[in-house]
Design an enzyme around this catalytic site. Structure first.
Site, PDB file in Angstrom:
ATOM      1  CD  GLU A 250      44.710  41.131   5.676  1.00  0.00           C
ATOM      2  OE1 GLU A 250      44.704  41.291   4.437  1.00  0.00           O
ATOM      3  OE2 GLU A 250      43.922  40.392   6.272  1.00  0.00           O
ATOM      4  CB  CYS A 284      42.111  39.146   2.185  1.00  0.00           C
ATOM      5  SG  CYS A 284      42.929  38.348   3.554  1.00  0.00           S
ATOM      6  CD  GLU A 381      39.641  41.533  -2.155  1.00  0.00           C
ATOM      7  OE1 GLU A 381      39.245  42.626  -1.698  1.00  0.00           O
ATOM      8  OE2 GLU A 381      40.314  40.720  -1.487  1.00  0.00           O
TER       9      GLU A 381
HETATM   10  P1  NAD Z   1      32.749  47.167   3.013  1.00  0.00           P
HETATM   11  O1  NAD Z   1      33.972  47.518   2.269  1.00  0.00           O
HETATM   12  O2  NAD Z   1      31.744  48.227   3.270  1.00  0.00           O
HETATM   13  O3  NAD Z   1      33.118  46.495   4.431  1.00  0.00           O
HETATM   14  C1  NAD Z   1      34.246  45.700   4.660  1.00  0.00           C
HETATM   15  C2  NAD Z   1      34.473  45.692   6.169  1.00  0.00           C
HETATM   16  O4  NAD Z   1      34.851  46.994   6.588  1.00  0.00           O
HETATM   17  C3  NAD Z   1      33.205  45.361   6.971  1.00  0.00           C
HETATM   18  O5  NAD Z   1      33.554  44.558   8.061  1.00  0.00           O
HETATM   19  C4  NAD Z   1      32.699  46.720   7.462  1.00  0.00           C
HETATM   20  O6  NAD Z   1      32.030  46.648   8.703  1.00  0.00           O
HETATM   21  C5  NAD Z   1      33.971  47.507   7.597  1.00  0.00           C
HETATM   22  N1  NAD Z   1      33.775  48.922   7.351  1.00  0.00           N
HETATM   23  C6  NAD Z   1      33.110  49.504   6.325  1.00  0.00           C
HETATM   24  N2  NAD Z   1      33.156  50.841   6.435  1.00  0.00           N
HETATM   25  C7  NAD Z   1      33.866  51.112   7.551  1.00  0.00           C
HETATM   26  C8  NAD Z   1      34.267  52.317   8.199  1.00  0.00           C
HETATM   27  N3  NAD Z   1      33.968  53.526   7.694  1.00  0.00           N
HETATM   28  N4  NAD Z   1      34.966  52.222   9.342  1.00  0.00           N
HETATM   29  C9  NAD Z   1      35.293  51.030   9.847  1.00  0.00           C
HETATM   30  N5  NAD Z   1      34.960  49.860   9.282  1.00  0.00           N
HETATM   31  C10 NAD Z   1      34.257  49.896   8.147  1.00  0.00           C
HETATM   32  O7  NAD Z   1      31.929  46.134   2.219  1.00  0.00           O
HETATM   33  P2  NAD Z   1      31.489  44.643   2.317  1.00  0.00           P
HETATM   34  O8  NAD Z   1      30.301  44.540   1.427  1.00  0.00           O
HETATM   35  O9  NAD Z   1      31.330  44.165   3.733  1.00  0.00           O
HETATM   36  O10 NAD Z   1      32.702  43.904   1.643  1.00  0.00           O
HETATM   37  C11 NAD Z   1      33.037  44.370   0.332  1.00  0.00           C
HETATM   38  C12 NAD Z   1      34.474  44.193   0.040  1.00  0.00           C
HETATM   39  O11 NAD Z   1      35.300  44.346   1.167  1.00  0.00           O
HETATM   40  C13 NAD Z   1      34.777  42.811  -0.455  1.00  0.00           C
HETATM   41  O12 NAD Z   1      34.496  42.700  -1.809  1.00  0.00           O
HETATM   42  C14 NAD Z   1      36.229  42.688  -0.175  1.00  0.00           C
HETATM   43  O13 NAD Z   1      36.950  43.260  -1.248  1.00  0.00           O
HETATM   44  C15 NAD Z   1      36.436  43.534   1.030  1.00  0.00           C
HETATM   45  N6  NAD Z   1      36.642  42.744   2.271  1.00  0.00           N
HETATM   46  C16 NAD Z   1      37.913  42.361   2.530  1.00  0.00           C
HETATM   47  C17 NAD Z   1      38.170  41.598   3.644  1.00  0.00           C
HETATM   48  C18 NAD Z   1      39.574  41.146   3.941  1.00  0.00           C
HETATM   49  O14 NAD Z   1      39.766  40.169   4.628  1.00  0.00           O
HETATM   50  N7  NAD Z   1      40.608  41.866   3.482  1.00  0.00           N
HETATM   51  C19 NAD Z   1      37.128  41.214   4.478  1.00  0.00           C
HETATM   52  C20 NAD Z   1      35.824  41.637   4.187  1.00  0.00           C
HETATM   53  C21 NAD Z   1      35.591  42.419   3.065  1.00  0.00           C
END
Ligand code: NAD
Length: 476
Positions: A250, A284, A381
């Site tokens: 997702e 999202c 996004e």
């Molecule tokens: P991010 O992309 O680093 O993290 C997003 C999520 O993924 C966090 O919960 C993080 O713990 C997890 N994550 C990161 N690297 C991972 C890995 N290697 N293995 C497993 N999990 C991992 O960055 P962020 O600063 O937390 O969020 C940035 C972007 O992420 C946002 O701008 C948005 O686009 C996206 N995001 C999307 C959703 C959603 O509901 N689809 C939720 C949170 C963030």
């Protein structure tokens, strides 16, 4: 006095506290203050969780569906009883308003109730064969699931990640976000208190990349379920591919909202402004690109900007507040850069466009119009409280803009024309579409995207199906 709990992991039914482990500070986004520290899993912790998940799966797959249903229903009841306590914890660590976190508790309880019913209807089928032959198709749980839930819906993301595997007869290791651990633990605790064995569902925290590499390298894990950015999703898909694990992804979106000249624009404004700034836009399925027919464009921009500027922003615990802070210090910075980039490229800023105060992670509700296609915010996004409003001549141009990006999660349309509604339903490349409404998720409806927004769905019968495999049995 607000109580924030002592943090732990839950491995094999035991609370695993800090000890000599590394830790991660959990911040209150409204103040920037440290609430507590969450312990980070060691490799030994993860191996223990994997061994327990393997054992838990063997037990749970044979547990009658009625008993699995009773656990889910019991957890739903406990969540409703604990709503005030859990909602306050979630608001403290994530920032969104109490009305929103109460809604999340309710959503998880409703989903667990739905899955409790659905897990008793996981029917197979009998194929048509000549007399004396018999062929049947049965469904079986896929196996232990590694699930990764982000911080933006601190309760409903863990609820989705736990509910479907438990309904299907799988075990699950959940790594929820280190930013919002207490909410995830509260959801898991309701399940454990309702009688779920401690090896069936566990919660770990850690350095995300280390945890995902460790769990996905293990042959014990048969499925990856991830919610988060498209970039991280792509990385995890590659890790899962090594062992051909099943996946539910997702991922990100860039929600188009098509507003036609025949729409009830006042209703669209009232509903879409509230929907846009829910959870400070960190959703999202957030509506991001408002694609407005040119004859109603000026009025729409004015109405949107007036409503956005009037939104009361503040601490989510304050009952008068409509929009809380962003969830972590990375978010206002990222949004500010995107807004500045758009303005530098010629976009018009109508309201917002700046951080609020010097405490916590607040960003003002922001409205941009006439944003050029080469601005970063038109392509990446945004994940924040920014609405982009651009004008288009006709339906064809509006559909083309909606489908321009590689994302396809949620789309919204406002029109009274029934024939157009059907054309939009056929033409828009999206996993979810709402017409004259914002109700994009429900326990009985699949929630998921197409293209770069991922594959597979959560919620609905599809959520449980995604945790099942089929077996065809031919008897002579
Ligand atoms: P991010 O992309 O680093 O993290 C997003 C999520 O993924 C966090 O919960 C993080 O713990 C997890 N994550 C990161 N690297 C991972 C890995 N290697 N293995 C497993 N999990 C991992 O960055 P962020 O600063 O937390 O969020 C940035 C972007 O992420 C946002 O701008 C948005 O686009 C996206 N995001 C999307 C959703 C959603 O509901 N689809 C939720 C949170 C963030």
């Amino acid at each position: 006095m607000i109580l924030y709990p002592e943090l732990c992991m839950m491995i094999d039914g035991e609370r695993v506290t800090m000890g000599a482990r590394d830790s991660h500070p959990v911040l209150n986004p409204a103040t920037g203050e440290v609430l507590a520290h969450v312990p980070l899993a060691t490799a030994e912790d993860l191996d223990r969780a994997l061994a327990a998940a393997e054992r838990g799966f063997r037990r749970w797959r044979k547990t009658p569906a009625q008993d699995r249903a009773a656990v889910l229903q019991g957890a739903a009841r406990l969540l409703r009883e604990r709503v005030e306590e859990i909602a306050r914890i979630a608001t403290l660590e994530q920032g969104k308003t109490l009305a929103e976190t109460r809604g999340e508790v309710d959503m998880v309880a409703n989903l667990f109730d739905f899955y409790a019913g659905e897990c008793q209807r996981l029917y197979g089928r009998v194929l048509v064969r000549p007399a004396g032959l018999r062929s049947t198709v049965i469904k079986e749980p896929v196996g232990p699931v590694a699930a990764f839930a982000p911080w933006n819906f601190p309760l409903s993301n863990p609820g989705r990640k736990l509910g479907a595997p438990i309904a299907a007869g799988c075990s699950v290791i959940l790594k929820a976000a280190e930013e919002t651990p207490a909410s995830a633990l509260a959801v898991l605790q309701a399940l454990l208190d309702a009688g779920l064995p401690g090896d069936v569902a566990q919660a770990v925290f850690g350095v995300p990349d280390r945890v995902s590499r460790h769990l996905l390298a293990s042959p014990i894990i048969r499925k990856l379920s991830f919610t988060g950015s498209t970039q991280i999703g792509r990385h995890l898909l590659k890790l899962a591919a090594e062992d051909l694990k099943r996946t539910t992804m997702e991922l990100g979106g860039h929600g188009p909202v098509l507003v036609f000249e025949d729409a009830d624009t006042q209703k669209a404004l009232d509903m879409m402004v509230a929907h846009k700034f829910r959870n400070a836009g960190q959703v999202c399925v957030s509506p991001t690109r408002f694609i407005v027919q040119d004859s109603v464009f000026d009025g729409f921009v004015q109405g949107f900007s007036r409503r956005a500027a009037a939104i009361k922003v503040g601490n989510g615990l304050d009952p008068d507040v409509v929009m809380g802070p962003m969830a972590n210090p990375r978010r206002p910075e990222a949004i500010d850069q995107m807004v500045k980039d758009a303005v530098a490229r010629g976009a018009t800023l109508h309201t917002g466009g700046e951080r609020i105060g010097n405490q916590g992670f607040f960003y003002a509700p922001t409205v941009l119009s006439n944003v050029p296609l080469d601005a970063a915010i038109m392509n990446e996004e945004p994940f924040g409280p920014v609405a982009i409003i651009n004008s288009y001549r006709d339906e064809e141009a509006m559909i083309a803009e909606a489908n321009r990006l590689p994302y396809g999660l949620a789309a919204y349309a406002w029109t009274r024309d029934a024939a157009r509604q059907r054309r939009l339903a056929a033409e828009l490349e999206t996993g979810m579409l709402t017409i004259n409404s914002t109700a994009v998720a429900a326990p009985d409806a699949p929630f998921g995207g197409v293209k770069w927004s991922g594959h597979g769905a959560e919620d609905g019968i599809e959520g449980v199906e995604a945790c099942l495999v089929t077996k065809a049995i031919h008897e002579a």
